[in-house]
Design a protein around this motif. Sequence first.
Motif, PDB file in Angstrom:
ATOM      1  N   ASN A 113      10.311 -20.244 -11.699  1.00  0.00           N
ATOM      2  CA  ASN A 113      10.993 -19.930 -11.423  1.00  0.00           C
ATOM      3  C   ASN A 113      12.404 -19.589 -11.291  1.00  0.00           C
ATOM      4  O   ASN A 113      13.167 -19.286 -10.736  1.00  0.00           O
ATOM      5  CB  ASN A 113      10.341 -18.735  -9.811  1.00  0.00           C
ATOM      6  N   LEU A 114      12.600 -21.532 -11.096  1.00  0.00           N
ATOM      7  CA  LEU A 114      13.896 -21.586 -10.974  1.00  0.00           C
ATOM      8  C   LEU A 114      14.072 -22.707 -12.703  1.00  0.00           C
ATOM      9  O   LEU A 114      15.327 -23.164 -12.012  1.00  0.00           O
ATOM     10  CB  LEU A 114      13.888 -22.538 -10.046  1.00  0.00           C
ATOM     11  N   GLU A 115      13.972 -22.129 -13.692  1.00  0.00           N
ATOM     12  CA  GLU A 115      14.593 -22.631 -14.888  1.00  0.00           C
ATOM     13  C   GLU A 115      15.954 -21.847 -14.993  1.00  0.00           C
ATOM     14  O   GLU A 115      16.392 -20.763 -15.187  1.00  0.00           O
ATOM     15  CB  GLU A 115      13.680 -22.028 -15.470  1.00  0.00           C
ATOM     16  N   GLY A 116      16.536 -22.995 -15.275  1.00  0.00           N
ATOM     17  CA  GLY A 116      17.645 -22.912 -15.734  1.00  0.00           C
ATOM     18  C   GLY A 116      18.861 -22.712 -14.006  1.00  0.00           C
ATOM     19  O   GLY A 116      20.110 -22.759 -14.505  1.00  0.00           O
ATOM     20  N   LEU A 117      18.602 -23.172 -13.477  1.00  0.00           N
ATOM     21  CA  LEU A 117      19.514 -23.299 -11.897  1.00  0.00           C
ATOM     22  C   LEU A 117      19.827 -24.458 -12.362  1.00  0.00           C
ATOM     23  O   LEU A 117      20.958 -24.444 -11.626  1.00  0.00           O
ATOM     24  CB  LEU A 117      18.158 -22.917 -10.776  1.00  0.00           C
ATOM     25  N   GLY A 118      19.628 -25.447 -12.892  1.00  0.00           N
ATOM     26  CA  GLY A 118      20.299 -26.684 -13.471  1.00  0.00           C
ATOM     27  C   GLY A 118      22.194 -26.404 -14.001  1.00  0.00           C
ATOM     28  O   GLY A 118      22.507 -27.075 -13.698  1.00  0.00           O
ATOM     29  N   ALA A 119      21.471 -25.336 -14.500  1.00  0.00           N
ATOM     30  CA  ALA A 119      23.033 -24.801 -15.311  1.00  0.00           C
ATOM     31  C   ALA A 119      23.892 -25.070 -14.827  1.00  0.00           C
ATOM     32  O   ALA A 119      25.735 -24.664 -15.459  1.00  0.00           O
ATOM     33  CB  ALA A 119      22.739 -23.682 -16.308  1.00  0.00           C
ATOM     34  N   ILE A 120      23.961 -24.767 -13.215  1.00  0.00           N
ATOM     35  CA  ILE A 120      24.990 -23.974 -12.593  1.00  0.00           C
ATOM     36  C   ILE A 120      25.918 -25.586 -12.472  1.00  0.00           C
ATOM     37  O   ILE A 120      27.444 -25.313 -12.570  1.00  0.00           O
ATOM     38  CB  ILE A 120      24.512 -23.616 -10.964  1.00  0.00           C
ATOM     39  N   ALA A 121      25.489 -26.233 -12.449  1.00  0.00           N
ATOM     40  CA  ALA A 121      26.342 -27.717 -12.271  1.00  0.00           C
ATOM     41  C   ALA A 121      26.029 -28.901 -13.440  1.00  0.00           C
ATOM     42  O   ALA A 121      26.619 -29.764 -13.373  1.00  0.00           O
ATOM     43  CB  ALA A 121      25.584 -28.886 -10.802  1.00  0.00           C
ATOM     44  N   ASN A 122      25.330 -27.884 -14.898  1.00  0.00           N
ATOM     45  CA  ASN A 122      25.732 -29.061 -16.080  1.00  0.00           C
ATOM     46  C   ASN A 122      24.871 -30.064 -15.581  1.00  0.00           C
ATOM     47  O   ASN A 122      24.591 -31.298 -15.990  1.00  0.00           O
ATOM     48  CB  ASN A 122      26.857 -29.537 -16.441  1.00  0.00           C
ATOM     49  N   THR A 123      23.386 -29.911 -15.002  1.00  0.00           N
ATOM     50  CA  THR A 123      22.474 -30.771 -14.833  1.00  0.00           C
ATOM     51  C   THR A 123      21.414 -30.266 -15.038  1.00  0.00           C
ATOM     52  O   THR A 123      21.037 -28.923 -15.208  1.00  0.00           O
ATOM     53  CB  THR A 123      22.783 -31.630 -13.409  1.00  0.00           C
ATOM     54  N   ASP A 124      20.300 -31.326 -14.870  1.00  0.00           N
ATOM     55  CA  ASP A 124      18.923 -30.509 -14.983  1.00  0.00           C
ATOM     56  C   ASP A 124      17.798 -29.972 -13.827  1.00  0.00           C
ATOM     57  O   ASP A 124      18.597 -30.021 -12.888  1.00  0.00           O
ATOM     58  CB  ASP A 124      17.645 -31.778 -15.292  1.00  0.00           C
ATOM     59  N   ASP A 125      17.233 -29.046 -13.409  1.00  0.00           N
ATOM     60  CA  ASP A 125      17.079 -28.092 -12.111  1.00  0.00           C
ATOM     61  C   ASP A 125      16.187 -28.971 -11.387  1.00  0.00           C
ATOM     62  O   ASP A 125      16.753 -28.983 -10.563  1.00  0.00           O
ATOM     63  CB  ASP A 125      16.125 -27.310 -12.816  1.00  0.00           C
ATOM     64  N   GLU A 126      15.818 -30.060 -11.070  1.00  0.00           N
ATOM     65  CA  GLU A 126      15.215 -30.686 -10.388  1.00  0.00           C
ATOM     66  C   GLU A 126      16.100 -31.865 -10.381  1.00  0.00           C
ATOM     67  O   GLU A 126      16.576 -31.958  -8.416  1.00  0.00           O
ATOM     68  CB  GLU A 126      13.982 -32.070 -11.079  1.00  0.00           C
ATOM     69  N   GLY A 127      17.061 -32.330 -10.500  1.00  0.00           N
ATOM     70  CA  GLY A 127      18.333 -33.132  -9.742  1.00  0.00           C
ATOM     71  C   GLY A 127      19.954 -31.869  -9.172  1.00  0.00           C
ATOM     72  O   GLY A 127      19.759 -32.538  -8.000  1.00  0.00           O
ATOM     73  N   TYR A 128      19.653 -31.359  -9.576  1.00  0.00           N
ATOM     74  CA  TYR A 128      20.632 -30.146  -8.703  1.00  0.00           C
ATOM     75  C   TYR A 128      19.513 -29.603  -7.717  1.00  0.00           C
ATOM     76  O   TYR A 128      20.637 -29.306  -6.440  1.00  0.00           O
ATOM     77  CB  TYR A 128      20.802 -28.951 -10.051  1.00  0.00           C
ATOM     78  N   LEU A 129      18.627 -29.121  -7.570  1.00  0.00           N
ATOM     79  CA  LEU A 129      17.571 -28.776  -6.717  1.00  0.00           C
ATOM     80  C   LEU A 129      17.610 -29.923  -4.938  1.00  0.00           C
ATOM     81  O   LEU A 129      17.756 -30.476  -4.254  1.00  0.00           O
ATOM     82  CB  LEU A 129      16.238 -28.649  -6.316  1.00  0.00           C
ATOM     83  N   MET A 130      17.117 -31.602  -5.053  1.00  0.00           N
ATOM     84  CA  MET A 130      17.648 -33.047  -4.730  1.00  0.00           C
ATOM     85  C   MET A 130      19.235 -32.438  -4.204  1.00  0.00           C
ATOM     86  O   MET A 130      19.069 -33.383  -3.397  1.00  0.00           O
ATOM     87  CB  MET A 130      17.602 -33.770  -5.219  1.00  0.00           C
ATOM     88  N   SER A 131      20.320 -32.821  -5.091  1.00  0.00           N
ATOM     89  CA  SER A 131      21.390 -32.468  -4.862  1.00  0.00           C
ATOM     90  C   SER A 131      22.020 -31.098  -3.895  1.00  0.00           C
ATOM     91  O   SER A 131      22.958 -31.682  -2.728  1.00  0.00           O
ATOM     92  CB  SER A 131      22.212 -32.771  -5.829  1.00  0.00           C
TER      93      SER A 131
END
Length: 695
Positions: free
Chosen positions: A505-523
């Motif tokens: 359900n969170l696919e594409g979320l990392g595009a906000i910070a130009n990174t992958d989804d898991e990397g964005y959530l961890m940051s």
Amino acid sequence: RVMDVRRKRWGIRKKLGYFCLRVCGTCAGCADKLCGEAPKRGPQLAAAPRTQADYQQLLDGEVLLNDVVEKLWPSISEWFRRKLKDELEPQLKKQLLDIVEFESLSLGTAPLHLSSITTVLRSEDWESETGSTIKLTGDLDYEGDGEIVVGLRAPGYTPAGGSSVGKVALKELRMHGRIIVELAHLTHETPWFRGIRIYFPDAPDVDLTIDANVFVLDTFVDTASLVKSRVLRALKEAVASSCVLPSRLTIEAAAGGADPFQLPAPRPQGLLRVAIEELPGSSSSPSSSSSRTGWATRLFQARQGSSSCPPLSVSLGAKCLTCKPGDVVDFRVDDLEEQCLAVATSGDKTEPVAVVGIAEIIIEQSNMPSSAINQAEEENAQTLSAPIFQTSLSAGSPIAVLKAQWRPLAESTATSIAEMLSLGPEASNWSIGAPHANAWLLFVDVHHVVGMPSPQEGTEHWVAVSAKLRGSKAPASEQESAGVVAQRPARQGLDALRRLGALRNLEGLGAIANTDDEGYLMSVIPPEAWRLLLGQAVATQGVVKDGLDALMMHPFCIMLDAQGRVQDAIRETEVQFVVKRPDRGLTQAGSSKHCVVGSAIYDAGQLLTKPHFSDDLQLQLWDSEHRPAGQLRLRLQARPLLPLPCMPFEPEETNQSLSHQIGQFVRSRSAAWADRLDIASSSPVSQAPLAVGPL
């Protein structure tokens, strides 16, 4: 189209035949006509039951369950293949210098068979609460047509190069034993139970055969037998560690609402003390003992010296010990209705020479008359005593005497524990072996460790728990958990979301910070939030910043002594917790030395002031320089054992009424356990010792 019509007609006739059997019985002529032979060109269908016995067997559920197992067998076989590949192959590589590799693994197409299936609804005691569990018991018989091919490689072999120097094919895997499936903790929410437990009450019989057409380069060494013995031993150890009591294979069916330890680690029902004693006159000089006929042979006398009894293998559940005359051991009992104590000679461990059920021992102790309280023969009256023969045929003279005593665990209610703690020191005594040994149990449920310093993520950590009397240097008991991989909170949280399927359900979320989804959530999510998500809330102080967390989920059951009153022993006991990691490498087994991450001490006397004598807390860990090294979440509970039936008590103040009350209390506890086995409290008492029957 013609074939489809015939199939439909045959299906209707079969259903109508079942209906006639149910309404009219097996004597109805129309039933035989409707349940006739299937058309020759029709599909292969199971024949309808023709007798009432066949129909009753169908009602018992054996046909239904075995049919379900047959349809699930391809999935079960694949699970078995992965289990062997992931767990057994690394063990074999350690034992055989990394020269073995599983080339093919399969359980074949022949499924296991279940028979003699019974069901019962029983209550389960947990932390002062009582729940209901459906227990299905049956006999498992498996004689498979699968094959396990083990390839032998030359030293220095790599997948890209090197060659095979031999192959060993292991076929006809056989497994026989009593198996239990429990639908645990019934609820009013779907699927109406919290989870499923699968386990063997005692270790099943497991065996393999070697294929005759095997190729082994070294003909001077029986490599095939060596590989078979190692594979068979590793397979037995894997079965015992995963699904032989006290271990259970658990599947959680309803998320949330239940204690995390309630499903995989229910509390034991009591302890069984076993003693092996020589017969009077069997221990003597070789010249005098050799003149007696009917005793052990001179071969055994030469091996044992002055003892005529060979070493005996005594097993209960997954625990198997080698005992000699004079040894006294205690076994944990988790299923008194199904577990059995098995005794075998050292030369024939596959066939026990004697088997006795725990229920038989309880019956023997519960059937004591009240007049035996003040008799001098009370010690023998409340102890199972039975002869042990050299073979299972009970031929010749016995070689030793088996003595056993059963003591149930006090109920988890505060009233039951308080009653036991108020009794005098005689209430905690055994009448065989050391009277004060293992008088109470300390349960320690370790949940997790958070905020630990560690040089590398992915390093295994484990917990060592030891208990000792205050002022004593040597611990009375010490146990260690298995190694668990420590990770950062964000990595643990992502793994949990991935298992639940929430990351989709969170696919594409990392595009906000130009990174992958898991990397964005961890940051963007701080470690404290991840711990809250995982139910690992901790204080902001006392943990290492960017530290590692380890989800232990390991239960400990520690048996402790009581020289006097049990409550005094609890008050003087200290429990130490030490978190360790390997000195080198990442795994617990890969390093011979370890490093201490942090430790903490808990005063068990605090349990006497807690509700239900249980404490749920977080302990601060400190390293060798007294710096914070993380926090340990755990739960402790003290539970005494009930006295032996008809054990005489000498109160500190002579009071006949108090003695009478204690006797009534003990007899009521014994009667309660007897009622669980459907035993009448007024049943006649047999003065003869209980016979131990051969297997």
